[in-house]
Structures are given as C-alpha cells and as structure tokens.
Write a protein that holds these residues in place. Structure first.
Motif, PDB file in Angstrom:
ATOM      1  N   ALA B 200       0.833  -1.204   0.000  1.00 25.95           N
ATOM      2  CA  ALA B 200       0.000   0.000   0.000  1.00 25.95           C
ATOM      3  C   ALA B 200       0.870   1.257   0.000  1.00 25.95           C
ATOM      4  O   ALA B 200       0.545   2.247  -0.654  1.00 25.95           O
ATOM      5  N   ARG B 202       3.746   1.568  -1.387  1.00 27.06           N
ATOM      6  CA  ARG B 202       4.248   1.750  -2.746  1.00 27.06           C
ATOM      7  C   ARG B 202       3.200   2.463  -3.601  1.00 27.06           C
ATOM      8  O   ARG B 202       3.532   3.303  -4.425  1.00 27.06           O
ATOM      9  N   GLU B 203       1.944   2.155  -3.386  1.00 27.63           N
ATOM     10  CA  GLU B 203       0.912   2.725  -4.246  1.00 27.63           C
ATOM     11  C   GLU B 203       0.525   4.137  -3.867  1.00 27.63           C
ATOM     12  O   GLU B 203       0.341   4.983  -4.745  1.00 27.63           O
ATOM     13  N   ASP B 204       0.336   4.416  -2.597  1.00 33.91           N
ATOM     14  CA  ASP B 204      -0.143   5.737  -2.216  1.00 33.91           C
ATOM     15  C   ASP B 204       0.138   5.954  -0.737  1.00 33.91           C
ATOM     16  O   ASP B 204      -0.627   5.535   0.127  1.00 33.91           O
ATOM     17  N   GLU B 205       1.246   6.633  -0.469  1.00 35.86           N
ATOM     18  CA  GLU B 205       1.645   6.761   0.929  1.00 35.86           C
ATOM     19  C   GLU B 205       0.671   7.629   1.718  1.00 35.86           C
ATOM     20  O   GLU B 205       0.394   7.366   2.887  1.00 35.86           O
ATOM     21  N   ILE B 206       0.135   8.671   1.064  1.00 36.05           N
ATOM     22  CA  ILE B 206      -0.770   9.573   1.786  1.00 36.05           C
ATOM     23  C   ILE B 206      -2.025   8.836   2.235  1.00 36.05           C
ATOM     24  O   ILE B 206      -2.486   8.989   3.364  1.00 36.05           O
ATOM     25  N   ALA B 207      -2.551   7.989   1.350  1.00 41.64           N
ATOM     26  CA  ALA B 207      -3.759   7.250   1.721  1.00 41.64           C
ATOM     27  C   ALA B 207      -3.478   6.277   2.859  1.00 41.64           C
ATOM     28  O   ALA B 207      -4.332   6.047   3.706  1.00 41.64           O
ATOM     29  N   VAL B 208      -2.275   5.703   2.885  1.00 41.78           N
ATOM     30  CA  VAL B 208      -1.926   4.794   3.989  1.00 41.78           C
ATOM     31  C   VAL B 208      -1.862   5.592   5.279  1.00 41.78           C
ATOM     32  O   VAL B 208      -2.369   5.186   6.320  1.00 41.78           O
ATOM     33  N   ARG B 209      -1.202   6.758   5.186  1.00 42.13           N
ATOM     34  CA  ARG B 209      -1.079   7.626   6.349  1.00 42.13           C
ATOM     35  C   ARG B 209      -2.471   8.031   6.844  1.00 42.13           C
ATOM     36  O   ARG B 209      -2.743   8.016   8.039  1.00 42.13           O
ATOM     37  N   ALA B 210      -3.374   8.325   5.907  1.00 44.22           N
ATOM     38  CA  ALA B 210      -4.722   8.734   6.283  1.00 44.22           C
ATOM     39  C   ALA B 210      -5.516   7.580   6.879  1.00 44.22           C
ATOM     40  O   ALA B 210      -6.558   7.794   7.483  1.00 44.22           O
ATOM     41  N   SER B 211      -5.036   6.337   6.706  1.00 40.94           N
ATOM     42  CA  SER B 211      -5.713   5.198   7.333  1.00 40.94           C
ATOM     43  C   SER B 211      -5.140   4.906   8.709  1.00 40.94           C
ATOM     44  O   SER B 211      -5.454   3.882   9.302  1.00 40.94           O
ATOM     45  N   GLY B 212      -4.257   5.779   9.201  1.00 39.33           N
ATOM     46  CA  GLY B 212      -3.762   5.615  10.566  1.00 39.33           C
ATOM     47  C   GLY B 212      -2.512   4.768  10.685  1.00 39.33           C
ATOM     48  O   GLY B 212      -2.185   4.301  11.762  1.00 39.33           O
ATOM     49  N   VAL B 213      -1.809   4.534   9.575  1.00 36.90           N
ATOM     50  CA  VAL B 213      -0.589   3.737   9.634  1.00 36.90           C
ATOM     51  C   VAL B 213       0.599   4.684   9.733  1.00 36.90           C
ATOM     52  O   VAL B 213       0.689   5.647   8.983  1.00 36.90           O
ATOM     53  N   THR B 215       3.569   5.387   8.522  1.00 38.13           N
ATOM     54  CA  THR B 215       4.314   4.894   7.351  1.00 38.13           C
ATOM     55  C   THR B 215       5.815   5.014   7.550  1.00 38.13           C
ATOM     56  O   THR B 215       6.567   4.212   7.020  1.00 38.13           O
TER      57      THR B 215
END
Lengths: 249, 346
Positions: B200, B202-213, B215
């Motif tokens: 995830a 690799r694909e979109d770090e901001i979206a991962v961050r926005a899911s609470g991970v 990163t």
C-alpha cells in the motif's frame, strides 16, 4: 463539541490558504463544508486530519518555501494540532481522501484491511467488515477484485468503506461526488446519510450544494480561505448574494 | 499411532488438493528438491560452487525485492548492505575469532544498522532522488575502505577468514538450506499484513497515512529487514569466499541485483530468486564465449525485458495459470472450469 477548530491559519510559503478559520462539529451531526474551487476546503480537511503538518515536516528546508500552521484544533476534548496524522486516526478522526485514492493494484478486501490496521480485535474487524458490506453490497461481490478495475462510484464506496473499518467517531469525506454520474452521486449521498444514521459524525466537503444542503444538519461556506457563512441549508439559500456569488445557484 | 496416520493422510490430502493442482506450486517443490538433491548427482566442485554462490545472491536479490519491489523504495545502492554484512562478519571473525554462526548474524545486524542509516535520510526522498542518494552510500563506504587500509585491508580486502565448513558439500548445504529458509521467511513477510502495508505504501503513501498507519515506521522496517537479509547474504559470501573485499560494495553489484529482480519479476520474491538461478549459472557456463558472454548476457536480459516487461517468471506463471473470473482462485490454464467454484474459465 466533538471537533473544534479555532483561529486556524495555513500558509504555503507566502500564500495564505486558510485565513483564521473557526468552526465546530457536534456529536452525531452531519456537517457540510461547501465553497467554490480553490476556497481551501480540502486544505482545511487535511489540516484537521494532520496531513498538512506531515507535509510540513517532509518539505522542511525545501525550495518550495515553508508551510506555516497557526491556531488550535481540539478533538474529543484533546488538542490534536501537534499530534501526527496516524495518531489522529487512532483517536477516531479519519479522512476518506479526495480522488478516493484506493490502492489500485490491491484487492478490495486488502484495501479494507489496510483501513482496519488500527483495530486489533479480530471479531471487531469482522463486525466492521460486515457493516461495510451491508452498506456497500457491491464491495462484497467484488471483494477479491483488484480495486483499480472498479468504477468511479465503487472506488468512492471503497474509500468510505476503508475509512469506516477503523471505528471512526468522526468521518471526514472529501468531495465524494467528483467525477460521478448524477445517479451515482445520489446513491453515494444516500449511503452517507445511512452512515450518519448509524451514529457516526460526518464532516462532508462537497461542491454539489443542492443535495448537500438537503441532508446536512449544518453547513459552512468557505471562500478564499475564510468562512463567510454558517447555518442550515434553507437559511443560507435565502441569502440572495450568497446564493449567487458563492454557491452558483 | 492413529494421530500420526491422521496427519500423514492430511498431508497427502493437502499435497493432492492444494499443491499438485497448480504448476507454480509444483515448480516450487521441484526447485526445493533440485537444491536439496543436487550434491547426490554431482560432486563437481565447480558446479557446487556456482550454485552455492547463486544461493547467496538469491537471498540478496530477494532482499532487494522486499525493499524496492514491495515497498517501492528504489534502492540503487543495495551492495551497501551486502558489503557491510561481508566486512562486518570478516572483521568480527578475524579480530575477535567469532565463529561463522556468530559473525554472520552479527554482520547482518550491522546490515540492519546500515538500513537505518540510509533509511532515515531517505524518508523524505522519492523516485530519482532516493535512487541517487542510495547509489551514493556504498560509494562513500568504498572511499572509507580505501582511506583506512590498515583496518579494512584496502584494495586487497580482508582475507584469511574461517571457512564455513570443512567440505564444499557441507558449505553447499548450509548455504542452500539457509537460502530456502530465509526466502520462505521473506515470502511469508510479503504475504502477511505487514506485506499488505508495504504494498500500500508503494501505491499511495498519503492514503496509507490517512488510514492511521505510521508509514515512517514501516518504511524503516522495510529498510532494516532488507538490510538484515542482505547482510546475511554478505556474511555468507565472506565466509564462503574467505575474503571480504571492495568488490562487495561495487556499483556493478548494486545494479546486478536490480537486473536480477526486474528480469525475474519485481514484487514477487520468487521472481528474483528464479532469475539468479537462471542468469548466474548461465553467465558462468557461457565462459567458453570468453569476452562475448557479457554481450550475450545483455542480449538475454534485453530480450526478456522487451517481450516480458513484468518479468520472466511472472510471464511464465500467467501462461500456465489462469485466475477464475468469479472467485479469483488460480487454476491451471488447461482447465475449462474453476476448481473451486466451477465457473467457466475463458
């Protein structure tokens, strides 16, 4: 107030994108934030969810100029303007980002599992998954499909579903209707209404004013980084100047 | 007795229903058997040496895939981890007389430290900038190696390191079994929840961050894990060759690993391993062609990249297997209906 934003300003280098904004969202409300293009709606959401502060850290000392943040944001009684983005999600404030941003090469179920990252209780994950599938049955049908092959509306449902997997208290949704056919927009709005009726507080950023004003408990109108009006939908629409200049109706 | 029989029967059932139905799984079984049985068919020291080195480089290539293929952190200086693993194990063995079973893991820990050292400044960098920065690190270390020849051996490297085992066959088994184990572990990591988050990011770090991970932590974790496995490969190399020299830090080694991974298929783990076991012996056995062998090597690589841009082994897998359109279970390409949900395959 569940979320309280007081006197928040944001500068990107010399440009002031958010100008002394104060607003609040109460528990159980469905609050909308509307305004013309470039008003700073998404920036405000990204400020609240800590993503602007993160970007500020990443671009420190870069040639693009500095990002400056001022003001205070509290969520559930605690200040969150100094808290990193991923910690904010842990406290129950989550963003379904603009342009949906699914992980396109990953399956629908894997996308949802990234959303459930903060939930450690397996039973709770199952429960949330069931909830998301009930709201968006199409995601269940396509659970093993790679999400890049979903339609725009389905990707939007996936983005919202992914956000719901983390047990949010406040769900911020950024422009869910962009790029969708009118009939799909209505469906997405209907789902958001259902989420709200489940007791989840929603802060919705939208351009589609007419539908949003019908469903939101309260609305804020943002223009050039400033909040210029606040109130119930029909009240706002009574104001001729506001309607014509800012809402384009 | 009954329980043992039960488990044997269960094992047979699993092999019959889950393994034998898919060519890729059968291929993995054959690969394991080939690696484990090779010394029974040949005791040619030269061939064993080639496959031992291939095993070492397979660990190395898979570790690159874990970092760059899965997490998308383009590392063009992967030789750094290999080099510090090799030098770390060599220095510990020579100066402190630590035997290989201690010096190799400790060398790998130096690799983890190296992962942190290049991971932290790399957190803000993306794409070409990250690639250039990572490219620089092994060159810097190479400069240090040449500056302090008294400690590092300079151009000649550190020699006189203890052998891994008294005979070639024993060395072959230690390294190849370790390779099979470590690569299985790497594959398991990429198949776990951690792997999903790597992908995830690799694909979109901001979206991962926005899911609470967080990163940052996961990117550093990827650097450290990759440094660890590459460090083990480096330590094994030092003890096998009985020398840790500047060649372990060279730019060509960093590029070699990228070529292996892309050739076999990045973000698969099995791709880079397969590529090493295909290309490394190929180049060795082509030595009859003398100077032309590098040209032939380039030709083979270009051919694969041109016709199989996703990598040789991914291409092969797509040819022999088909995904069911309904339940997404993989099936052998000759089947007409899905083996699980019986939906027609076309």
């Amino acid at each position: 107030m569940l979320l309280e934003v007081s006197n928040v300003s944001v500068w990107y280098d010399k440009a002031m994108l958010i100008n002394n904004v104060s607003m609040g969202v109460d528990k159980g409300e469905l609050v909308s934030l509307v305004g013309p293009n470039g008003a700073g709606k998404s920036t405000l959401l990204r400020t609240i969810t800590g993503l602007v502060a993160w970007e500020k850290d990443l671009t420190k000392r870069s040639t693009h100029g500095e990002i400056r943040l001022e003001g205070q944001i509290t969520f559930d009684g605690e200040r969150i303007d100094q808290v990193p983005a991923h910690e904010i999600v842990k406290r129950g404030l989550i963003l379904a980002p603009e342009r949906r941003r699914p992980f396109k090469e990953m399956t629908v179920i894997d996308n949802l599992m990234v959303g459930a990252y903060l939930v450690h209780d397996k039973a709770n994950i199952e429960e949330n998954l069931e909830k998301v599938y009930q709201l968006f049955p199409v995601l269940k049908d396509r659970s093993h499909q790679v999400s890049g092959t979903l339609s725009g509306g389905e990707q939007q449902m996936l983005a919202v579903g992914r956000a719901l997997m983390s047990n949010p208290k406040l769900l911020c949704i950024d422009e869910p209707s962009t790029g969708l056919a009118p009939i799909l927009r209505q469906e997405v709005f209907q789902r958001i209404r259902e989420i709200s009726s489940l007791g989840i507080t929603v802060l919705l950023v939208e351009q589609e004013v007419s539908s949003v004003f019908k469903m939101a408990t309260r609305n804020y109108v943002l223009s050039a980084g400033k909040i210029i009006a606040e109130g119930k939908g029909d009240e706002l629409l009574e104001n001729e100047l506001l309607r014509k200049t800012y809402l384009g109706m | 007795m009954k329980t043992i029989l039960f488990y044997i029967r269960k094992l047979f059932a699993v092999v019959k229903n889950e393994v034998l139905v898919l060519p890729s799984r059968v291929a993995v079984i054959f690969f394991f058997l080939f690696i484990l049985l090779l010394p029974f068919f040949t005791d040619d020291v030269y061939i064993l040496r080639i496959f031992t080195l291939a095993s070492i480089f397979a660990i190395f290539a898979a570790s690159w895939d874990l970092l760059s293929g899965f997490t998308g952190q383009m590392n063009f200086g992967h030789a750094l981890f290999f080099g510090v693993g090799a030098y770390g194990a060599a220095l510990l063995n020579l100066h402190y007389q630590i035997p290989p079973w201690g010096s190799i893991p400790l060398g790998a820990l130096v690799g983890v430290a190296a992962g942190l050292i290049i991971g932290i400044p790399s957190l803000r960098l993306k794409g070409t900038y990250l690639a250039l920065t990572t490219l620089a690190f092994p060159i810097i270390l190479l400069g240090l190696v040449f500056t302090f020849p008294g400690f590092t051996g300079g151009e000649l490297g550190i020699s006189g390191i203890e052998r891994l085992a008294p005979t070639r066959v024993q060395e072959y088994y230690i390294i190849s079994v370790l390779m099979l184990g470590l690569c299985t572990i790497m594959w398991a990591i990429t198949d776990s929840n951690t792997g999903i988050i790597f992908h995830a990011i690799r694909e979109d770090e901001i979206a991962v961050r926005a899911s609470g991970v967080n990163t940052t932590r996961y990117k550093l974790l990827a650097f450290c894990l990759s440094g660890f496995f590459a460090g083990i490969a480096g330590g094994l190399y030092a003890h096998f060759m009985r020398i840790a020299g500047p060649s372990t830090l060279e730019v060509s080694l960093s590029f070699q690993v990228v070529i292996w991974a892309i050739f076999g298929g990045a973000a698969t783990i099995y791709g880079p391993i397969g590529a090493v076991f295909f290309l490394y012996p190929l180049v060795e056995f082509m030595h009859v062609l003398k100077d032309y062998r590098i040209l032939m090597f380039a030709f083979v690589v270009l051919l694969v990249l041109l016709f199989m841009p996703d990598g040789l082994f991914r291409w092969l897998r797509e040819k022999v297997e088909e995904e069911c359109p309904r339940c997404k279970v993989r099936n052998i390409a000759t089947r007409k209906t899905c083996r699980v949900c019986t939906a027609p395959l076309d």
